[in-house]
Structure formats: C-alpha cells, structure tokens
Design an enzyme around this catalytic site. Structure first.
Site, PDB file in Angstrom:
ATOM      1  N   TYR A  18      24.185   6.187   7.583  1.00  0.00           N
ATOM      2  CA  TYR A  18      25.515   6.720   7.864  1.00  0.00           C
ATOM      3  C   TYR A  18      26.526   6.255   6.824  1.00  0.00           C
ATOM      4  O   TYR A  18      26.626   5.077   6.491  1.00  0.00           O
ATOM      5  CB  TYR A  18      25.986   6.278   9.255  1.00  0.00           C
ATOM      6  CG  TYR A  18      27.427   6.657   9.526  1.00  0.00           C
ATOM      7  CD1 TYR A  18      27.758   7.981   9.803  1.00  0.00           C
ATOM      8  CD2 TYR A  18      28.443   5.712   9.469  1.00  0.00           C
ATOM      9  CE1 TYR A  18      29.076   8.346  10.031  1.00  0.00           C
ATOM     10  CE2 TYR A  18      29.771   6.069   9.701  1.00  0.00           C
ATOM     11  CZ  TYR A  18      30.074   7.387   9.973  1.00  0.00           C
ATOM     12  OH  TYR A  18      31.367   7.745  10.185  1.00  0.00           O
TER      13      TYR A  18
ATOM     14  N   TYR B 174      65.174 -21.541  40.235  1.00  0.00           N
ATOM     15  CA  TYR B 174      63.855 -21.364  39.616  1.00  0.00           C
ATOM     16  C   TYR B 174      63.916 -21.339  38.099  1.00  0.00           C
ATOM     17  O   TYR B 174      63.029 -21.847  37.416  1.00  0.00           O
ATOM     18  CB  TYR B 174      63.216 -20.063  40.098  1.00  0.00           C
ATOM     19  CG  TYR B 174      62.757 -20.050  41.528  1.00  0.00           C
ATOM     20  CD1 TYR B 174      62.936 -21.146  42.363  1.00  0.00           C
ATOM     21  CD2 TYR B 174      62.147 -18.918  42.053  1.00  0.00           C
ATOM     22  CE1 TYR B 174      62.520 -21.119  43.680  1.00  0.00           C
ATOM     23  CE2 TYR B 174      61.727 -18.873  43.371  1.00  0.00           C
ATOM     24  CZ  TYR B 174      61.910 -19.981  44.185  1.00  0.00           C
ATOM     25  OH  TYR B 174      61.500 -19.940  45.485  1.00  0.00           O
TER      26      TYR B 174
ATOM     27  N   HIS C 200      41.754   9.738   4.071  1.00  0.00           N
ATOM     28  CA  HIS C 200      42.166   8.896   5.193  1.00  0.00           C
ATOM     29  C   HIS C 200      43.512   8.217   4.958  1.00  0.00           C
ATOM     30  O   HIS C 200      44.071   7.621   5.881  1.00  0.00           O
ATOM     31  CB  HIS C 200      41.096   7.848   5.477  1.00  0.00           C
ATOM     32  CG  HIS C 200      39.889   8.385   6.194  1.00  0.00           C
ATOM     33  ND1 HIS C 200      39.202   9.486   5.760  1.00  0.00           N
ATOM     34  CD2 HIS C 200      39.264   7.985   7.329  1.00  0.00           C
ATOM     35  CE1 HIS C 200      38.196   9.738   6.587  1.00  0.00           C
ATOM     36  NE2 HIS C 200      38.222   8.841   7.555  1.00  0.00           N
TER      37      HIS C 200
ATOM     38  N   GLU D  38      34.575  10.252  18.262  1.00  0.00           N
ATOM     39  CA  GLU D  38      35.292   9.009  18.558  1.00  0.00           C
ATOM     40  C   GLU D  38      36.064   9.245  19.858  1.00  0.00           C
ATOM     41  O   GLU D  38      37.273   9.491  19.862  1.00  0.00           O
ATOM     42  CB  GLU D  38      36.205   8.656  17.390  1.00  0.00           C
ATOM     43  CG  GLU D  38      35.407   8.396  16.118  1.00  0.00           C
ATOM     44  CD  GLU D  38      36.226   8.459  14.836  1.00  0.00           C
ATOM     45  OE1 GLU D  38      37.465   8.631  14.926  1.00  0.00           O
ATOM     46  OE2 GLU D  38      35.628   8.351  13.754  1.00  0.00           O
TER      47      GLU D  38
ATOM     48  N   ARG E 134      64.046 -25.094  37.372  1.00  0.00           N
ATOM     49  CA  ARG E 134      63.004 -25.910  37.978  1.00  0.00           C
ATOM     50  C   ARG E 134      61.597 -25.451  37.590  1.00  0.00           C
ATOM     51  O   ARG E 134      60.676 -26.266  37.459  1.00  0.00           O
ATOM     52  CB  ARG E 134      63.160 -25.862  39.503  1.00  0.00           C
ATOM     53  CG  ARG E 134      62.238 -26.803  40.219  1.00  0.00           C
ATOM     54  CD  ARG E 134      62.378 -26.806  41.734  1.00  0.00           C
ATOM     55  NE  ARG E 134      63.265 -25.843  42.310  1.00  0.00           N
ATOM     56  CZ  ARG E 134      62.980 -25.182  43.444  1.00  0.00           C
ATOM     57  NH1 ARG E 134      61.828 -25.373  44.062  1.00  0.00           N
ATOM     58  NH2 ARG E 134      63.863 -24.334  43.952  1.00  0.00           N
TER      59      ARG E 134
ATOM     60  N   ASN F  84      36.769   0.722   7.087  1.00  0.00           N
ATOM     61  CA  ASN F  84      36.275   0.652   8.454  1.00  0.00           C
ATOM     62  C   ASN F  84      36.369  -0.782   8.968  1.00  0.00           C
ATOM     63  O   ASN F  84      35.505  -1.611   8.702  1.00  0.00           O
ATOM     64  CB  ASN F  84      34.824   1.140   8.469  1.00  0.00           C
ATOM     65  CG  ASN F  84      34.372   1.599   9.835  1.00  0.00           C
ATOM     66  OD1 ASN F  84      33.197   1.554  10.135  1.00  0.00           O
ATOM     67  ND2 ASN F  84      35.287   2.053  10.660  1.00  0.00           N
TER      68      ASN F  84
ATOM     69  N   PHE G  19      33.853  -2.073  14.945  1.00  0.00           N
ATOM     70  CA  PHE G  19      35.184  -1.644  14.500  1.00  0.00           C
ATOM     71  C   PHE G  19      36.130  -1.378  15.667  1.00  0.00           C
ATOM     72  O   PHE G  19      37.331  -1.213  15.471  1.00  0.00           O
ATOM     73  CB  PHE G  19      35.075  -0.353  13.685  1.00  0.00           C
ATOM     74  CG  PHE G  19      34.241   0.702  14.377  1.00  0.00           C
ATOM     75  CD1 PHE G  19      34.719   1.373  15.488  1.00  0.00           C
ATOM     76  CD2 PHE G  19      32.969   1.003  13.921  1.00  0.00           C
ATOM     77  CE1 PHE G  19      33.955   2.327  16.137  1.00  0.00           C
ATOM     78  CE2 PHE G  19      32.190   1.961  14.561  1.00  0.00           C
ATOM     79  CZ  PHE G  19      32.689   2.625  15.678  1.00  0.00           C
TER      80      PHE G  19
END
Length: 522
Positions: A63, A290, A93, A425, A293, A205, A339
């Site tokens: 791949y 609070y 990309h 994906e 404290r 990647n 990934f």
C-alpha cells in the site's frame, strides 16, 4: 520501542524514536534545544529502506508504494509512476486552510515527524530526516494552515505543507520574511529532496500536527494549573480565609496525588499568615465557601487530568504512526491503523474540560473579591470611590465572558465523525480540532488567571499586607512589578494581556516550575 525519553547530547536531542518529554518538545519549539539523528537511527532506517526497495524490485504489492491511496488502494501502479505517485500525494494533500500554526507549533511538528521517522519503521532514507532537522536548525519554517485535518489517516493536510518544503515547494517563514521554499533553499544552500517510493506517504501519514499543538498547549496548561494555586492563595488571603481545610490529615483521607499536591502548596504559601485575626466583626470562621475551601479538590482534579494527558502525549511522541509500517527484521510491510488520532483526541478533549472547570472556579473567586456582599469588608468592585469609579466591575465581566467561551469550546470534538475518502476512512478522530480547541481554552485560562491575580493584588493593597503570609507578599510584589495598584479608573485590558503573557516567563517560575504531580511533597 522504549519508554525512556530521548537522550540529550550536549545541547541537542538525539533522535531515535524514543519518547520526548513535554519540556523537551517545548524547548526545541522555542529554539532553546537542537535535535540530531542518533547513530542507531541511521542503521534502522537504512534497513527499512532496503525492505521497501526489495518490494519494488520484486513487484510485491504494498500500500502506498506501488498502489494508490485510500479508496484507490486497489489500483496497482507501474514502476514508471512510483516517483510521481509520491510527489503527487504531497501536492494534492497540501490543501489546509485557515490561520497558520505558530512558529513554535511548526517547529514541534518538524521535530516530532523527524523522531517518528527515525524509529526506522517508515522506510525512508536518513537524508529525509536530516533535511527536516537542517530546516529546523536554520529556522526555515513551513507555513502550515491550522485547519484541514480530521485526525485520520493522521494529520494529512498539515503534514503535507511540511512535506512540500522538503521537496522545495510551498511557502516558508525564514528570517522574519515569508517566501517560497525554493528561495529559502537557495539562500541556505540546501538541495530539495527527490522523493523515493513510500517517502511522500511517510512524511504525511501521522499524528504529529495534533501532537505538536497539543503538547505545546499542555505545556502552557501545566503552568496555569500551578499558578492557579498561587492566585488562589492570594485570593484566600484577601478574603481572610481559614487554612483548616487544607490540613494534610484531611487530604490523607482522600489521597489523590493532585489534591495532596495542591493542598501542600497552599499550606506552604499561606504559612505565616495572621489574616484570620483581621475579620471586621472579630468572628472565627468555621469554613469558607467552596471556591476557597475546595481548591485542593478542584485544582487537584485538574492536575490529575493534565498529568494523564501528559502521559498520553509523551507516549505519542515516541510512537510510529504512519502506514504501512516496515519491519526490517521480518522483511515485511504491514498496513495498520496507528495513524488514528483517537487516543489524542479523547485526551485533549479531557484537558479542555478540566481547564474549563478550573476557569469556572477562578471566576467564582473573582466574583467574591469584587462583590461587597461576599468580600468580608472590601469596597465594591475593589475601588475606594464606588459610584464615581467602577474599579474591577468589568474585569469580572470579562472573566465571565471568557468562561462562557471556553464552556462552548469544552464540547468534545472526539464525539464527532465525518467519514471521508469514499467510505474507506469511515471513522475519524477529529484530533486536530481537539488540539486547536485546547490551545484556545489555555489562552483564555491565562487571561482569567491574570484577572484573578490583578484583583487579588488590588484586594491585598486595600487590606494592607502587614499580616499576610510572606510568600503571598512576594507574589503580590511580583504582580506589582508588572502593573500598579488601581486608584482612579483606567483601562485594564492591556494590563490583563501583559500579565497573561508574563505568566509564561521566569518571573513566575518560583511558583510554576517543578513536578506537576508529586504525591503531596510540593
């Protein structure tokens, strides 16, 4: 892989894929520490490259080496197209949008990607990592847009903008100027890399963008948590609080490490105080509200969350997160899912939620300082001329506005999913969104903390410092070196911003450095 942190040689990290600490990443991001390849990294990387070369030579399907990407993984490519495949991947990309990441965040990405590749399971030449480290050394910083990653397969778009610069394309910041990568390469005498099989994919990647942004945001968050103890101690003094609730024996009955640490720090910083004798009506308070404290319990819980997130991020800094992975010892190339940003997305969302709760507590303390019904005799809005002057009225309003904003940002990005790549994906992490959100939450936390410090310092001025704890007096003096007491009304916005920025400087190291969680021995 090892759990030990990367070794430091002189003033440089030696990269071989080991874990990096949050402090180490922050130091490289700030330019205080260099990074070089460890000799062991050369050997493991060269061995992995041979496996890739052998797969190409024997036409074994692998791949991203001789196939297309994502849904196109079934498309087998001819040998003549393999180099073009890698360059086209990087170019296609690099489609990030939005504001660019900061220089520090970009430097952290470059460091983390170099470290992951140095582990020797990505099948790339040492020359590729050396190029990244040379750019880092000389301050040639890719322009990396902050939006465009869904966190699987890693941070493709942000890392593609870094990869563009490796091949001499895209834009960079160098010497204070924005220019083309080609021009920067020419100025420094660096030859752009010609990508070989798998190298474009290996550069893209991974989870290094979300990790980089997350690590640097967390580094700031760690200081915020530490300094919240300081601001809380100052407010506690200004409101004439009782320290009984911070006693060690109380914390020992609920021994969360963060709670014990916060309580110990508060006890130390409030030691020597006589403010309980200063109450206007002479009464002895049994317990505080609070927001005073419960500081050990709330601050401590945030400490625990931040420390958990630190552990997750530091594991990731020493992880190999691309695909496929090369196992030279087995002469094998295997597709997996390292990934996927789920561990980071969940952790970063957790940090944002924890900080939002801390900001909520701080805002309540500011309210007690400015509200005359709650402040034990302090003037309304901390001004000696109420009515004519508004004092800290709108400073508190600003804190409330920032709190509202971070409550929106605390909504987790990790619960979202938008399938991509034609269904290949089909579950993504949104980890980069989580990282960007955390950075925004930390920025607002610093501002709200600055408002508390300003208001507490003003309240201490109004009380007088004679009976205050020595450590609180020193903290007050530190704040006063940055901003004077407020008499007549003046614009406080710039002073809030200046003090928020100063929280990251050495002025506050006395209260912000040291272990975040130490079992109560702070």
């Amino acid at each position: 892989m090892t759990t030990s942190h990367a070794p430091v040689l002189g003033t440089a990290l030696e990269l071989v894929g080991h874990r990096l600490s949050v402090a180490q990443v922050a130091a490289v991001a700030a330019g205080r520490l260099a990074a070089v390849l460890h000799p062991e990294a050369y050997r493991s990387m060269v061995a992995a490259v041979r496996v890739v070369q052998d797969a190409v030579a024997h036409q074994r399907t692998a791949y991203g080496i001789n196939t297309g990407f994502g849904r196109l993984a079934t498309v087998r490519l001819a040998d003549a197209d393999l180099l073009a495949l890698q360059v086209n991947l990087v170019r296609s990309h690099a489609c990030g949008v939005g504001p660019a990441l900061s220089t520090g965040e970009t430097r952290a990405i470059m460091l983390l990607r170099a470290n992951a590749l140095a582990a020797g399971h990505s099948g790339v030449r040492p020359a590729l990592v050396e190029c990244l480290l040379r750019l880092l050394e000389l301050g040639v910083h890719p322009i990396v847009p902050s939006r465009g990653s869904v966190g699987a397969s890693g941070d493709l778009a942000p890392l593609a903008h870094v990869a563009l610069v490796v091949i001499g394309e895209g834009e960079v910041e160098f010497g204070g100027e924005r220019m083309t990568s080609a021009e920067a390469h020419a100025r420094i005498g660096l030859t752009p890399q010609v990508l070989r099989p798998k190298e474009g994919l290996a550069l893209l990647n991974g989870t290094q963008a979300m990790t980089a942004v997350g690590v640097l945001a967390l580094h700031r968050a760690m200081r915020v948590v530490a300094l919240a103890d300081l601001a809380g101690a100052m407010t506690h003094q200004a409101l004439l609080g009782t320290t009984r609730g911070f006693e060690a024996r109380i914390q020992d009955l609920r021994p969360h490490p963060g709670q014990r640490t916060s309580a110990a720090r508060l006890r130390r910083w409030l030691d020597g105080s006589e403010v309980e004798a200063m109450r206007p009506d002479g009464s002895v308070r049994v317990q505080d509200a609070y927001s005073l404290r419960c500081m050990p319990q709330v601050h401590g819980a945030v400490r625990g969350a931040i420390d958990h997130v630190r552990e997750v991020l530091e594991i990731e800094t020493g992880s190999v997160t691309d695909n496929p992975l090369v196992f030279a010892e087995d002469d094998d190339i295997v597709s997996g899912g390292n990934f996927h940003g789920a561990p980071l997305a969940l952790a970063l969302d957790y940090a944002a939620i924890a900080l939002t709760d801390l900001i909520s507590l701080i805002e309540r303390r500011i309210e007690r300082l400015v509200n005359p019904d709650l402040s034990e005799g302090l003037p309304p809005f901390l001004t000696e001329s109420p009515g004519v002057s508004s004092g800290f009225m709108i400073a508190h309003v600003t804190a409330a506005a920032l709190l509202s904003e971070v409550r929106v940002l605390a909504h987790p990005a990790s619960v979202d999913n938008v399938p991509t790549s034609a269904g290949q994906e089909d579950h993504v992490s949104m980890g980069m969104t989580s990282a960007n959100k955390l950075r925004a939450v930390v920025e607002q936390a610093e501002r709200v903390l600055a408002i508390e410090l300003l208001a507490a310092a003003q309240a201490l001025d109004l009380r007088g410092l004679v009976r205050m704890a020595p450590e609180v007096r020193l903290a007050h003096e530190t704040v006063r070196t940055l901003t004077p007491e407020v008499g007549a009304d003046r614009a406080l916005g710039a002073e809030i911003e200046a003090l928020a920025a100063a929280l990251a400087t050495s002025r506050f190291d006395r209260w912000a450095t040291g272990p975040l969680i130490d079992g109560g021995n702070a």
